[in-house]
Design a protein around this motif. Structure first.
Motif: not given
Length: 465
Positions: A154, A158, A340
């Protein structure tokens, strides 16, 4: 800035790029909801309701699906109005003010989101134990490794995380499709297992049993709210959020009802009530010992994918809170290379690992650790999900001129159905599990104290619209 302008604005230092498509959104809805519950909570439902017959058992799965669909209809309106990171945090802030919104994010971090991630990772380890025997702490180690690994994905991308999500969503749907059709194709179905449909019982109160079963089914449907926090990452959110919710929820309810019908074609209600690994037990009947291991692998893929989905969605809430000045400013930073909310993801990862360690130390049975985590998640969710859906009423009254690209179908009845049913479940859980639930209430109260200290003498920042 107007809604349409904000929906298509270029990313800045503390906004997220819109890299997710409609089908990514559908994958998040299905992948967030279908995880461990359809495999690990089926026995809990039958144990609560089997003395009343099969009708209430299959009925509670359909009822909670209908109620959840009603909630997702309201969520679609809210997400289309405010297509920003944070989801329910933003809606609660706009409807009720900063304190209730903060308490949602506070509870999400300490219990709801991290507890969900931890429970799903534990479920993955629990089923891995069916393939490769592990010690109690060996399973805990696997759960922690899953959390750390998916958090890393993560952080890096993304788009990468969404691709993992989509792949495992397809796998879990294929696996559940096999569960649904194989008993009929292999002529191993027995419709007498659906009898009796209804049988009055004096052993326990029907409403008490229904409350216990409702809480059990709430976990398999939990995750329906997960698309909202990533609305800022989604292209054309005013159109794609409602569509993704409608498509995803339709698939989930259909699959859940059919899977339960299929489980009960192979196993009796007594057998289902006594199992902790229903998919493995069903496949063992169909294919022998090898089938049990195949089923365990299928469930692992399902729970792994749901862990990834929750890992992706949660940090957007803390990111939005930091943007409002309610959490440390470092949590609103977007990584310059990977684009992110990396700091928010890392913080979530650390607390989830701590929760897993605590529950594995507290509970000698991994299934008991799983149930303890999920029950705490559901209690907190009942409170804040109800308030989130109720925000539709508040905002219709307080902001009647606000642009609404999508309006809740069935308003005002559909949001009211969810709120009413959730209140019933909340009261039942307070009665039946008051000791564990008081800990969650104490956590919420501690959030009020923290909020009062953090906001004393500080000017309220203008929310992002």
């Amino acid at each position: 800035m107007t809604l349409s302008e904000s929906s298509n604005a270029e990313p800045t230092a503390n906004t997220l790029p819109r890299v997710l498509t409609l089908w990514d959104g559908v994958g998040i809805v299905i992948g967030s909801i279908i995880g461990s519950g359809i495999f690990l909570k089926v026995g809990n439902v039958d144990a609560a309701l089997k003395m009343f017959g099969f009708g209430p058992i299959i009925g509670i799965w359909a009822l909670v699906g209908l109620v959840t669909l009603c909630g997702s209809l309201a969520l679609g309106e809210l997400a289309a109005m405010f297509p920003h990171a944070g989801g329910p945090y933003v809606y609660l802030r706009e409807a009720y003010g900063r304190l209730p919104a903060f308490l949602w994010g506070w509870t999400e971090f300490w219990v709801v989101r991290t507890g969900s991630v931890g429970a799903l990772a534990c479920a993955t380890a629990l089923y891995l134990n069916q393939v490769v025997p592990l010690s109690h702490w060996g399973q805990g180690g696997v759960a922690i490794a899953i959390v750390v690994g998916l958090s890393s994905a993560c952080v890096i991308s993304t788009r990468w995380s969404a691709s993992i999500q989509n792949s495992f969503t397809v796998i879990k749907l294929l696996f559940l499709g096999a569960i649904i059709v194989l008993p009929v194709l292999m002529f191993r179905s027995d419709v007498t297992h659906w009898s009796p449909v209804w049988e009055p019982s004096t052993e326990t109160s029907f409403w008490q049993a229904l409350g216990v079963a409702f809480i059990a089914v709430m976990w398999p449907y939990d995750g329906w709210i997960n698309l909202a926090p990533v609305a800022e990452d989604l292209r054309e959110p005013h159109r794609n959020v409602p569509k993704a919710l409608a498509i995803g929820m339709g698939v989930v309810v259909t699959v859940y009802v059919l899977a339960n019908l299929s489980y009960h074609l192979v196993l009796t209600m007594e057998q289902v009530a006594g199992t902790k690994t229903i998919a493995a037990d069903m496949f063992q009947v169909l294919f022998g010992p090898t089938g049990a291991k195949l089923a365990a692998i299928g469930v692992m893929c399902s729970t792994f994918g749901a862990t990834n989905s929750n890992m992706l969605c949660g940090p957007r809430i803390y990111f939005a809170m930091a943007r409002d000045g309610l959490l440390p400013g470092s949590l609103q930073q977007v990584h310059t290379r990977w684009q992110t909310p990396a700091n928010a993801i890392i913080v979530q990862c650390v607390w989830t690992v701590i929760l897993i360690l605590v529950f594995y130390a507290w509970k000698s049975d991994p299934k008991a650790a799983f149930d303890g985590l999920t029950d705490s998640v559901i209690f907190a969710g009942l409170i804040f999900y109800s308030l989130t859906v109720g925000a539709v009423y508040v905002l219709r009254r307080s902001h009647p001129q606000q642009e609404r690209p999508y309006r809740t179908w069935g308003y005002p009845l559909t949001p009211a159905l969810l709120i009413g049913v959730y209140l019933f479940a909340l009261v039942r859980q307070l009665i039946d599990q008051w000791q564990q639930m008081t800990a969650v209430i104490a956590l919420i109260i501690s959030g009020v104290i923290y909020y009062a200290i953090m906001t004393r003498g500080h000017r309220k920042p203008a929310p992002i619209r």
